[in-house]
Motif scaffolding. Structure first.
Motif, short mmCIF file in Angstrom:
data_model
loop_
_atom_site.label_atom_id
_atom_site.label_comp_id
_atom_site.label_asym_id
_atom_site.label_seq_id
_atom_site.Cartn_x
_atom_site.Cartn_y
_atom_site.Cartn_z
N UNK A 21 23.54 -20.08 5.12
CA UNK A 21 22.78 -20.95 4.21
C UNK A 21 23.67 -22.13 3.83
N UNK A 22 23.16 -23.32 3.97
CA UNK A 22 23.92 -24.52 3.64
C UNK A 22 23.49 -25.03 2.27
N UNK A 23 24.47 -25.25 1.40
CA UNK A 23 24.23 -25.77 0.05
C UNK A 23 24.87 -27.15 -0.03
N UNK A 24 24.15 -28.12 -0.58
CA UNK A 24 24.68 -29.48 -0.66
C UNK A 24 24.08 -30.19 -1.88
N UNK A 25 24.76 -31.24 -2.36
CA UNK A 25 24.22 -32.01 -3.50
C UNK A 25 23.06 -32.88 -3.04
N UNK A 26 21.95 -32.77 -3.75
CA UNK A 26 20.76 -33.57 -3.42
C UNK A 26 20.18 -34.17 -4.70
N UNK A 54 28.71 -26.12 -8.14
CA UNK A 54 28.06 -25.15 -7.26
C UNK A 54 28.39 -23.71 -7.65
N UNK A 55 28.92 -23.53 -8.85
CA UNK A 55 29.33 -22.20 -9.31
C UNK A 55 28.22 -21.18 -9.20
N UNK A 56 26.98 -21.59 -9.47
CA UNK A 56 25.87 -20.63 -9.53
C UNK A 56 25.57 -19.97 -8.19
N UNK A 57 26.08 -20.52 -7.08
CA UNK A 57 25.82 -19.91 -5.78
C UNK A 57 26.82 -18.80 -5.45
N UNK A 58 27.88 -18.70 -6.23
CA UNK A 58 28.82 -17.59 -6.10
C UNK A 58 28.71 -16.67 -7.32
N UNK A 59 28.48 -17.27 -8.46
CA UNK A 59 28.33 -16.55 -9.73
C UNK A 59 26.98 -16.96 -10.31
N UNK A 60 25.88 -16.34 -9.88
CA UNK A 60 24.53 -16.80 -10.24
C UNK A 60 24.28 -16.80 -11.74
N UNK A 61 23.36 -17.67 -12.17
CA UNK A 61 22.99 -17.72 -13.58
C UNK A 61 22.44 -16.37 -14.04
N UNK A 62 21.76 -15.68 -13.15
CA UNK A 62 21.36 -14.30 -13.44
C UNK A 62 21.29 -13.56 -12.11
N UNK A 63 21.61 -12.29 -12.14
CA UNK A 63 21.57 -11.49 -10.93
C UNK A 63 21.35 -10.02 -11.28
N UNK A 64 20.59 -9.30 -10.46
CA UNK A 64 20.42 -7.86 -10.69
C UNK A 64 21.61 -7.07 -10.17
N UNK A 65 22.15 -6.21 -11.01
CA UNK A 65 23.22 -5.31 -10.58
C UNK A 65 22.64 -4.12 -9.83
N UNK A 158 31.86 -10.23 -2.96
CA UNK A 158 31.03 -10.17 -1.76
C UNK A 158 30.52 -11.56 -1.39
N UNK A 159 30.03 -12.31 -2.38
CA UNK A 159 29.55 -13.67 -2.11
C UNK A 159 30.72 -14.62 -1.83
N UNK A 160 31.80 -14.45 -2.55
CA UNK A 160 32.95 -15.35 -2.39
C UNK A 160 33.55 -15.23 -0.99
N UNK A 161 33.64 -14.02 -0.48
CA UNK A 161 34.24 -13.82 0.84
C UNK A 161 33.37 -14.39 1.96
#
Length: 420
Positions: A21-26, A54-65, A158-161
């Protein structure tokens, strides 16, 4: 070093999107934000900083554990055949029932909790983040990555790696930027997998890690000419000159420790409205809350961003709140970034992006606060500038009487105006 024509950027991103998945500023309705990139989407690099990193793509604003559900179950099944019935029956002693066959009652039903962990990490390539944002990930890595034997967060890691960070150096830093003041720079490489420098007609790129080298395997890259490499170095040097160093780091931690109970914290925090904007736009802040959200017999356990300016952030089950006064929460933010975190993780919790200055609705400037409280001359017993000594003493007395000794070694030192 490699060179990529600017016109080949869409093809490069499409090449990357085949495996990640590619993330970029738009540009999203006039606001620059990091978003998932799709073919035909323009990448916005003329604006220096997106509103949020772009922090939220590694550390989301909310996420289910995890997800869970409750079931009512019984350990034994009712017999369906004669043979099964024999297992469910017993003969009483001849003296206590004459050899009657008596059915054994079913065991009582009980509640069973079924739990399933959630991990939705997928490969990501984040293109266009600035050096201060990449450095923010390095600072968060220490918190969630088990640094010093502390907590290791499997969801974050997991997301960071699986993330590749393709950083674009800053070409025109803002007046609010102070990355050089905290050990970084507009061309800093900390945390980057590859570093891109924009020059006329394209980008000069340098791979810094194995993941970065893999990204640069796109056939559109060619070896950078000597002229292109020189232009890139000139652009980085020019940007470096635009960023000032607003305060000295040497002795800052000791000065903050010495000014812990200074009345200047109250003066500096008067404009603060405890909205938490500075924490939400910060690429380094990581405070979160964990809640269970259930509907009838099933639900999710969620982690969501929180902020230390929230009056209930430190509220305990007993009803006690060690930071029920605004100035104490205000003080904690700065002490955490430049005193508590450095003592635990051997780094700063600030990369100098300046978003907290830009988006603060009351224009509180972190550089001003550190200049006052980190100078070693903050007021503690004397009155802050512009007020009489008797007024300062009176306010301190009111604050002590109303709040008393706070937990965790924090003394409340506020008046009625600063209570949330």
């Amino acid at each position: 070093m490699k060179f990529l024509q600017e016109s080949d950027l869409p093809a490069f991103l499409e090449h990357l999107s085949a495996e990640a998945n590619v993330i970029a500023p738009t540009d999203v309705e006039g606001l620059v934000q990091f978003r998932p990139w799709t073919a035909g989407t323009d990448v916005e690099l003329d604006t220096l900083l997106s509103r949020q990193s772009a922090k939220e793509f590694i550390f989301p604003q909310w996420e289910p554990f995890l997800k869970y559900r409750y079931l009512m179950v019984c350990d034994a099944k009712r017999p369906g055949t004669a043979e099964e019935a024999k297992l469910e029956l017993r003969l009483t002693d001849e003296g206590e029932g004459g050899g009657e066959v008596v059915a054994v009652s079913d065991p009582p039903a009980h509640e069973l909790v079924m739990v399933g962990a959630e991990d939705s990490a997928t490969p990501q390539v984040i293109f266009g983040l600035r050096p201060c944002d990449a450095r923010g990930f390095v600072q968060m890595d220490r918190v969630f990555g088990g640094y010093g034997g502390f907590y290791f967060d499997p969801y974050y890691n997991s997301r960071r790696s699986l993330a590749t960070l393709l950083v674009v150096t800053c070409h025109q830093p803002r007046s609010t930027c102070f990355c050089r003041g905290v050990g970084g720079g507009p061309a800093g490489s900390e945390g980057a997998d590859a570093l891109f420098t924009r020059i006329p007609d394209g980008f000069v790129a340098k791979a810094l890690t194995t993941k970065g080298a893999k990204a640069l395997e796109f056939p559109g890259f060619v070896d950078a000419s000597e002229a292109a490499a020189h232009a890139a170095e000139e652009a980085k040097a020019a940007a470096e000159e635009m960023v000032s160093v607003p305060f000295e780091l040497e002795g800052l931690r000791e000065a903050l420790r010495a000014s812990f109970e200074s009345v200047d914290w109250r003066e500096l925090s008067r404009r603060c409205i405890s909205c938490g904007t500075c924490t939400y736009v910060c690429p380094n802040c990581y405070c979160f809350n964990v809640t269970d959200e259930a509907v009838e017999t099933q639900g999710e356990r969620l982690r969501c961003w929180d902020n230390c300016f929230n009056p209930s952030y430190t509220l305990e089950a007993s009803g006690h709140n060690p930071r029920d006064v605004k100035s104490n929460r205000f003080r904690n933010r700065f002490n955490h970034k430049f005193w508590y975190y450095p003592e635990k993780y051997d780094s700063l919790l600030c990369s100098g992006c300046g978003r907290c200055i830009t988006y603060c609705p009351t224009r509180i400037d972190i550089r001003e606060v550190l200049g006052v409280m980190g100078s070693g001359v903050a007021e503690s017993d004397a009155a802050p500038s512009g007020r009489s000594e008797s007024a300062a003493v009176g306010e301190a007395a009111v604050g002590e009487a109303a709040v008393g000794e706070a937990a965790l070694g924090e003394k409340a030192a506020g008046d009625g105006e600063e209570s949330a």
